[in-house]
Enzyme design. Structure first.
Site, PDB file in Angstrom:
ATOM      1  N   HIS A  35       0.850  -1.187   0.000  1.00  0.00           N
ATOM      2  CA  HIS A  35       0.000   0.000   0.000  1.00  0.00           C
ATOM      3  C   HIS A  35       0.891   1.244   0.000  1.00  0.00           C
ATOM      4  CE1 HIS A  35       1.078   0.049   4.226  1.00  0.00           C
ATOM      5  NE2 HIS A  35       0.464  -1.118   4.423  1.00  0.00           N
ATOM      6  N   GLY A  37       1.928   3.098   2.310  1.00  0.00           N
ATOM      7  CA  GLY A  37       2.972   3.085   3.321  1.00  0.00           C
ATOM      8  C   GLY A  37       4.213   2.382   2.823  1.00  0.00           C
ATOM      9  N   HIS A  38       4.023   1.208   2.215  1.00  0.00           N
ATOM     10  CA  HIS A  38       5.163   0.510   1.615  1.00  0.00           C
ATOM     11  C   HIS A  38       5.790   1.351   0.504  1.00  0.00           C
ATOM     12  CE1 HIS A  38       2.767  -3.092   3.084  1.00  0.00           C
ATOM     13  NE2 HIS A  38       3.926  -3.299   3.642  1.00  0.00           N
ATOM     14  N   GLY A 154       9.047   0.671   8.407  1.00  0.00           N
ATOM     15  CA  GLY A 154       8.078   1.672   8.829  1.00  0.00           C
ATOM     16  C   GLY A 154       8.015   1.782  10.343  1.00  0.00           C
ATOM     17  N   ASP A 157       5.329  -0.309  12.945  1.00  0.00           N
ATOM     18  CA  ASP A 157       5.754  -1.497  13.678  1.00  0.00           C
ATOM     19  C   ASP A 157       6.939  -1.110  14.559  1.00  0.00           C
ATOM     20  OD1 ASP A 157       4.022  -3.676  12.489  1.00  0.00           O
ATOM     21  OD2 ASP A 157       4.900  -2.814  10.678  1.00  0.00           O
ATOM     22  N   GLN A 160       9.033  -3.806  16.428  1.00  0.00           N
ATOM     23  CA  GLN A 160       9.809  -4.531  15.420  1.00  0.00           C
ATOM     24  C   GLN A 160      11.023  -3.720  14.991  1.00  0.00           C
ATOM     25  OE1 GLN A 160       8.119  -6.698  11.794  1.00  0.00           O
ATOM     26  NE2 GLN A 160       8.760  -4.766  10.872  1.00  0.00           N
ATOM     27  N   SER A 192      -2.199  -0.304   6.825  1.00  0.00           N
ATOM     28  CA  SER A 192      -1.785  -1.652   7.179  1.00  0.00           C
ATOM     29  C   SER A 192      -2.375  -2.619   6.179  1.00  0.00           C
ATOM     30  CB  SER A 192      -2.280  -2.006   8.592  1.00  0.00           C
ATOM     31  OG  SER A 192      -2.130  -3.393   8.845  1.00  0.00           O
ATOM     32  N   SER A 193      -1.622  -3.671   5.863  1.00  0.00           N
ATOM     33  CA  SER A 193      -2.157  -4.701   4.969  1.00  0.00           C
ATOM     34  C   SER A 193      -3.398  -5.348   5.573  1.00  0.00           C
ATOM     35  CB  SER A 193      -1.085  -5.760   4.693  1.00  0.00           C
ATOM     36  OG  SER A 193       0.026  -5.188   4.045  1.00  0.00           O
TER      37      SER A 193
END
Length: 287
Positions: A35, A37-38, A154, A157, A160, A192-193
């Protein structure tokens, strides 16, 4: 752009292209269902490196037995179009058998990278045991496969990102980790996916997560420094949600803090019901 699934083929193609371009390699590790964001990560990787690689791999070792591995959205054709339009050089889309050997599939065991207990036994790691072992393992594999100089993650997360940064430091990876800002919809829902799981009602309910964060940020900016007050304010906004956690931690150590004196992060994980199932969403904001 070339789409490659085989590890050795990717290594060979990277070597060929790097012989021509002789520059840095930027990696964007993803699980697909790409999306905006990616895309922001991809664009930054493309702008800062001579070679841009995007990986699309739904990694089985980071999913628990009752999580959504089997139904996680897989949209490789659409992902490939987005990557090609963004100027990606290689889309690495392996299957599990390309990444893990036969022993894993027979025994459900493989060599794992295990981050320190104190950084995983909290927040998302508390409800997802083994999750970050799987994350660190696949990220390290991708670093070794691509020989990247920079990797892009990103800030949504956040735990992470913190753990990957620690792994890179602790294991002496010669790689720069680039943290990229959260990208939001016009209504402030963090991209988010898993948003694809949300029906109309669930999406409206999910907006209370970002509303809670921005309300807490508003109070913080007015001088409220007590974490308990900010957390209670956020929880009041999300009273109709199944909230897994709402915590404020130090941005430097990820330790929970009571009084905010330096840069801090408020993090939320909550679940919403959608189409007969439960969708887990996370978000955060810097204070």
């Amino acid at each position: 752009m070339k789409i490659i699934s085989n590890v050795e083929e990717l290594r060979l193609e990277i070597k060929k292209l790097n012989a021509q371009k002789d520059g840095t390699i930027g990696l964007v590790p993803t699980m697909g269902a790409l999306h905006k964001g990616h895309l922001s990560l991809i664009e930054k990787a493309r702008s800062e490196n001579q070679i841009a690689i995007v990986s699309v791999f739904v990694n089985p070792t980071q999913f628990g037995p009752n999580e959504d591995y089997d139904k996680y959205p897989r949209t490789l054709e659409a992902d490939a179009k987005l990557c090609e339009n963004a100027g990606v050089d290689f889309l690495f889309a392996p299957k599990p058998a390309d990444i893990y050997d036969e022993y894993y599939f027979q025994n459900k065991e493989t060599t794992l990278i295990c981050p320190p207990y104190e950084v995983v036994n909290k927040l998302c790691g508390k409800s997802r045991p083994g999750h970050f072992d799987g994350v660190c393992t696949i990220v390290a594999k991708l670093f070794n496969i691509t020989k990247c100089n920079r990797a892009y993650f990103g800030q949504k997360d956040a735990q992470q990102l913190f753990i990957v940064q620690k792994m890179v430091k602790d294991l002496n990876f010669d790689i720069e980790i680039i943290a990229c800002p959260i990208v939001r919809e016009d209504d402030n829902l963090a991209l988010s996916s898993r948003n694809t799981y949300l029906d109309e009602k669930a999406r409206c309910e999910a907006l209370n997560i970002s509303k809670a964060l921005f309300k807490a940020k508003e109070l913080f900016d007015k001088g409220i420094k007590e974490s308990a007050i900010l957390v209670d304010t956020a929880l009041a906004v999300m009273q109709n949600l199944d909230v897994e956690y709402t915590e404020i931690v130090s941005l430097d150590t990820f330790e929970k803090i009571d009084i905010i004196e330096k840069k801090a992060l408020m993090l939320i994980a909550a679940r919403v019901s959608s189409n007969g199932s439960t969708v887990r969403l996370i978000d955060n904001i810097e204070l």
